[in-house]
Design a protein around this motif. Structure first.
Motif, PDB file in Angstrom:
ATOM      1  N   ALA A   1       0.827  -1.205   0.000  1.00 11.36           N
ATOM      2  CA  ALA A   1       0.000   0.000   0.000  1.00 11.36           C
ATOM      3  C   ALA A   1       0.863   1.257   0.000  1.00 11.36           C
ATOM      4  O   ALA A   1       0.592   2.217  -0.734  1.00 11.36           O
ATOM      5  N   ASN A   2       1.922   1.243   0.792  1.00 11.23           N
ATOM      6  CA  ASN A   2       2.808   2.410   0.830  1.00 11.23           C
ATOM      7  C   ASN A   2       3.538   2.595  -0.494  1.00 11.23           C
ATOM      8  O   ASN A   2       3.744   3.718  -0.959  1.00 11.23           O
ATOM      9  N   MET A   3       3.952   1.504  -1.115  1.00  8.37           N
ATOM     10  CA  MET A   3       4.651   1.578  -2.395  1.00  8.37           C
ATOM     11  C   MET A   3       3.764   2.242  -3.447  1.00  8.37           C
ATOM     12  O   MET A   3       4.218   3.131  -4.191  1.00  8.37           O
ATOM     13  N   LEU A   4       2.491   1.837  -3.526  1.00 11.74           N
ATOM     14  CA  LEU A   4       1.599   2.366  -4.550  1.00 11.74           C
ATOM     15  C   LEU A   4       1.167   3.795  -4.253  1.00 11.74           C
ATOM     16  O   LEU A   4       0.719   4.502  -5.161  1.00 11.74           O
ATOM     17  N   ALA A   5       1.312   4.224  -3.005  1.00 12.31           N
ATOM     18  CA  ALA A   5       0.920   5.590  -2.648  1.00 12.31           C
ATOM     19  C   ALA A   5       2.049   6.583  -2.817  1.00 12.31           C
ATOM     20  O   ALA A   5       1.819   7.793  -2.781  1.00 12.31           O
ATOM     21  N   ARG A   6       3.273   6.107  -3.019  1.00 10.86           N
ATOM     22  CA  ARG A   6       4.426   6.993  -3.142  1.00 10.86           C
ATOM     23  C   ARG A   6       4.612   7.456  -4.584  1.00 10.86           C
ATOM     24  O   ARG A   6       3.995   6.921  -5.502  1.00 10.86           O
ATOM     25  N   ALA A   7       5.495   8.447  -4.760  1.00  8.71           N
ATOM     26  CA  ALA A   7       5.817   8.951  -6.095  1.00  8.71           C
ATOM     27  C   ALA A   7       7.242   8.590  -6.486  1.00  8.71           C
ATOM     28  O   ALA A   7       7.783   9.141  -7.441  1.00  8.71           O
ATOM     29  N   THR A   8       7.861   7.662  -5.752  1.00 13.13           N
ATOM     30  CA  THR A   8       9.240   7.260  -6.031  1.00 13.13           C
ATOM     31  C   THR A   8       9.282   5.804  -6.459  1.00 13.13           C
ATOM     32  O   THR A   8       8.390   5.015  -6.137  1.00 13.13           O
ATOM     33  N   LEU A   9      10.323   5.445  -7.160  1.00 11.72           N
ATOM     34  CA  LEU A   9      10.474   4.071  -7.636  1.00 11.72           C
ATOM     35  C   LEU A   9      10.692   3.121  -6.467  1.00 11.72           C
ATOM     36  O   LEU A   9      11.434   3.435  -5.538  1.00 11.72           O
ATOM     37  N   PRO A  10      10.078   1.932  -6.507  1.00  4.97           N
ATOM     38  CA  PRO A  10      10.280   0.966  -5.425  1.00  4.97           C
ATOM     39  C   PRO A  10      11.646   0.294  -5.545  1.00  4.97           C
ATOM     40  O   PRO A  10      12.271   0.296  -6.602  1.00  4.97           O
ATOM     41  N   ARG A  11      12.093  -0.293  -4.445  1.00  2.32           N
ATOM     42  CA  ARG A  11      13.322  -1.091  -4.488  1.00  2.32           C
ATOM     43  C   ARG A  11      13.124  -2.267  -5.440  1.00  2.32           C
ATOM     44  O   ARG A  11      12.013  -2.765  -5.616  1.00  2.32           O
ATOM     45  N   GLU A  12      14.222  -2.743  -6.014  1.00  4.89           N
ATOM     46  CA  GLU A  12      14.120  -3.813  -7.012  1.00  4.89           C
ATOM     47  C   GLU A  12      13.554  -5.088  -6.406  1.00  4.89           C
ATOM     48  O   GLU A  12      12.732  -5.773  -7.031  1.00  4.89           O
ATOM     49  N   GLU A  13      13.973  -5.419  -5.164  1.00  6.01           N
ATOM     50  CA  GLU A  13      13.471  -6.661  -4.561  1.00  6.01           C
ATOM     51  C   GLU A  13      11.979  -6.568  -4.256  1.00  6.01           C
ATOM     52  O   GLU A  13      11.242  -7.559  -4.379  1.00  6.01           O
ATOM     53  N   LEU A  14      11.502  -5.354  -3.874  1.00  7.96           N
ATOM     54  CA  LEU A  14      10.070  -5.179  -3.638  1.00  7.96           C
ATOM     55  C   LEU A  14       9.302  -5.264  -4.951  1.00  7.96           C
ATOM     56  O   LEU A  14       8.239  -5.896  -5.027  1.00  7.96           O
ATOM     57  N   LEU A  15       9.838  -4.637  -5.993  1.00 10.05           N
ATOM     58  CA  LEU A  15       9.201  -4.706  -7.304  1.00 10.05           C
ATOM     59  C   LEU A  15       9.087  -6.153  -7.776  1.00 10.05           C
ATOM     60  O   LEU A  15       8.039  -6.586  -8.274  1.00 10.05           O
ATOM     61  N   THR A  16      10.150  -6.921  -7.602  1.00 10.01           N
ATOM     62  CA  THR A  16      10.151  -8.318  -8.048  1.00 10.01           C
ATOM     63  C   THR A  16       9.083  -9.123  -7.332  1.00 10.01           C
ATOM     64  O   THR A  16       8.308  -9.867  -7.959  1.00 10.01           O
TER      65      THR A  16
ATOM     66  N   ALA B   1      15.262   0.184 -13.874  1.00 11.39           N
ATOM     67  CA  ALA B   1      16.687   0.512 -13.915  1.00 11.39           C
ATOM     68  C   ALA B   1      16.945   1.719 -14.824  1.00 11.39           C
ATOM     69  O   ALA B   1      17.773   2.586 -14.507  1.00 11.39           O
ATOM     70  N   GLU B   2      16.225   1.804 -15.950  1.00  7.91           N
ATOM     71  CA  GLU B   2      16.418   2.929 -16.868  1.00  7.91           C
ATOM     72  C   GLU B   2      15.962   4.241 -16.222  1.00  7.91           C
ATOM     73  O   GLU B   2      16.643   5.268 -16.321  1.00  7.91           O
ATOM     74  N   LEU B   3      14.813   4.223 -15.540  1.00  9.50           N
ATOM     75  CA  LEU B   3      14.326   5.434 -14.885  1.00  9.50           C
ATOM     76  C   LEU B   3      15.272   5.863 -13.770  1.00  9.50           C
ATOM     77  O   LEU B   3      15.560   7.058 -13.605  1.00  9.50           O
ATOM     78  N   ALA B   4      15.771   4.907 -13.015  1.00  8.40           N
ATOM     79  CA  ALA B   4      16.708   5.237 -11.934  1.00  8.40           C
ATOM     80  C   ALA B   4      18.013   5.766 -12.504  1.00  8.40           C
ATOM     81  O   ALA B   4      18.616   6.702 -11.958  1.00  8.40           O
ATOM     82  N   GLY B   5      18.462   5.205 -13.630  1.00  2.52           N
ATOM     83  CA  GLY B   5      19.712   5.644 -14.231  1.00  2.52           C
ATOM     84  C   GLY B   5      19.637   7.046 -14.798  1.00  2.52           C
ATOM     85  O   GLY B   5      20.645   7.760 -14.845  1.00  2.52           O
ATOM     86  N   ARG B   6      18.442   7.471 -15.238  1.00  2.00           N
ATOM     87  CA  ARG B   6      18.283   8.815 -15.785  1.00  2.00           C
ATOM     88  C   ARG B   6      18.139   9.868 -14.700  1.00  2.00           C
ATOM     89  O   ARG B   6      17.943  11.044 -14.982  1.00  2.00           O
ATOM     90  N   GLY B   7      18.195   9.432 -13.430  1.00  2.00           N
ATOM     91  CA  GLY B   7      18.045  10.378 -12.336  1.00  2.00           C
ATOM     92  C   GLY B   7      16.607  10.630 -11.978  1.00  2.00           C
ATOM     93  O   GLY B   7      16.304  11.488 -11.155  1.00  2.00           O
TER      94      GLY B   7
END
Length: 378
Positions: A54-69, A90-96
């Motif tokens: 619930a917290n992940m979907l309510a945030r505006a930031t990318l989730p950790r990779e292990e949580l996403l998986t 990974a692409e979104l995180a790499g672009r800042g």
């Protein structure tokens, strides 16, 4: 999951917000509740707490990779689709984009803190969202004018000592003593006037303190909705929204505000002028307030449950209610897209009693039992 429909494609996301929107779409596609997602993840050996999702979907930031998986696997995506999700992240995180989103969230938090300060003084927190018009902002504000006092006037006419030529050294001191005596006398007069007014009014102080005989205590003004933690109060009363402990229905009632800490509420925006009322339950985790069955039943209960149920109405407009001659008396909670139009969240039953329940009911001209204040919760 819905037969005949493909999973949402993360490769269309260009920002963290779009990526999170597709994650929400993936959950909707799966048709699973938070509890079911958590159970499926545990069966696969992953860790996916309901509150974390619930917290992940309510945030505006990318989730950790292990949580996403863990989340994507629990939703039923294939290994190839999972790889697409990981690649896009990974692409979104790499672009800042990840850092930019975090900075945006920090800026939003700072704005909310400033809003809290304003609303404590009675100013609307979000004039645009509440339908208010913000006052004009002056273009340039300079320092306050400096008026010459006795000392500065003397300095402008005299030498280094600050005493003008031809003036006896004792004169400024006598002037200052006379001014001090005048100020002290004025203070005593004002204090006497205040005491007389206090006694004449029967000891009436600020709002809610020492009311006149036969008059109810004053209640705080309604506070406009703003993103963040709130205590939802029935405007003009000391009743706040809460659930009954020991039950699983999620039914929302009005209770004395001193006992309304179960669950905790917060506001989140879900589009232009639309709000989600988020509940934090100590036993069931995060959820959303809403109207079941799409609002098709005219007196449907207003209740807390898990977010994301497509059969529930979980978006609301928070509409100010008042007159042009007076302040906003409160804010109506109006379900968006209810199958029963023209309805408001309403206290039904005895509105003077604790534990009266809330439900969907027709909006009335006097808005009785339909006005709320979104007081800031520390």
């Amino acid at each position: 999951m819905t037969p005949g429909r493909h999973t949402p494609d993360p490769r269309e996301a260009r920002t963290p917000a779009e990526f999170l929107a597709r994650l929400q779409a993936l959950k909707d596609w799966s048709g699973l509740t938070y509890r079911e997602l958590s159970a499926r993840a545990e069966a696969r050996g992953d860790v996916l707490p309901r509150s974390t999702v619930a917290n992940m979907l309510a945030r505006a930031t990318l989730p950790r990779e292990e949580l996403l998986t863990a989340f994507v696997r629990a939703c039923g995506a294939t290994p190839a689709e999972l790889e697409d999700w990981r690649t896009v992240r990974a692409e979104l995180a790499g672009r800042g984009a990840y850092g930019a989103a975090e900075a945006e969230a920090d800026a939003s938090t700072a704005t909310d803190a400033a809003t809290d300060t304003d609303t404590d003084a009675g100013a609307p927190a979000d004039p645009g969202a509440a339908g208010q018009v913000a006052p004009d902002t002056p273009g340039t504000v300079g320092p306050p004018p400096t008026w010459p006092g006795p000392d500065t006037a003397a300095a402008s006419q005299g030498g280094a000592s600050g005493i003008p030529s031809g003036t006896r050294p004792g004169t400024p001191s006598r002037i200052r003593r006379a001014l001090v005596a005048t100020v002290a006398l004025t203070g005593l007069v004002l204090a006497g006037v205040s005491v007389v007014a206090f006694l004449r009014d029967g000891g009436t102080g600020p709002a809610g303190q020492h009311p006149r005989a036969g008059q109810p205590p004053r209640t705080p003004a309604a506070v406009a909705p703003a993103v963040g933690d709130v205590r939802i109060r029935l405007a003009g009363t000391d009743f706040c929204l809460a659930e009954r402990r020991g039950t699983r229905t999620g039914q929302v009632h009005q209770v004395p505000c001193a006992a309304s800490d179960f669950p905790l509420y917060s506001l989140a925006t879900v589009g232009s002028g639309r709000w989600r009322i988020v509940s934090d339950h100590p036993d069931f985790g995060p959820g959303c307030s809403g109207i079941p069955s799409g609002g098709r039943i005219p007196d449907s209960a207003y209740e807390d449950s898990e977010c994301g149920d497509p059969s529930r109405v979980e978006a609301f407009t928070l509409e100010p209610y008042g007159t042009p001659e007076g302040p906003v008396r409160g804010y109506r909670i109006v379900p968006v897209g209810s199958a029963t139009p023209g309805t408001c969240v309403t206290v039904v039953g005895d509105r003077q009693a604790a534990w009266a329940r809330l439900a969907q009911a027709p909006c009335t001209p006097d808005a009785a039992g339909q006005l709320f204040s979104f007081d800031r919760r520390d």
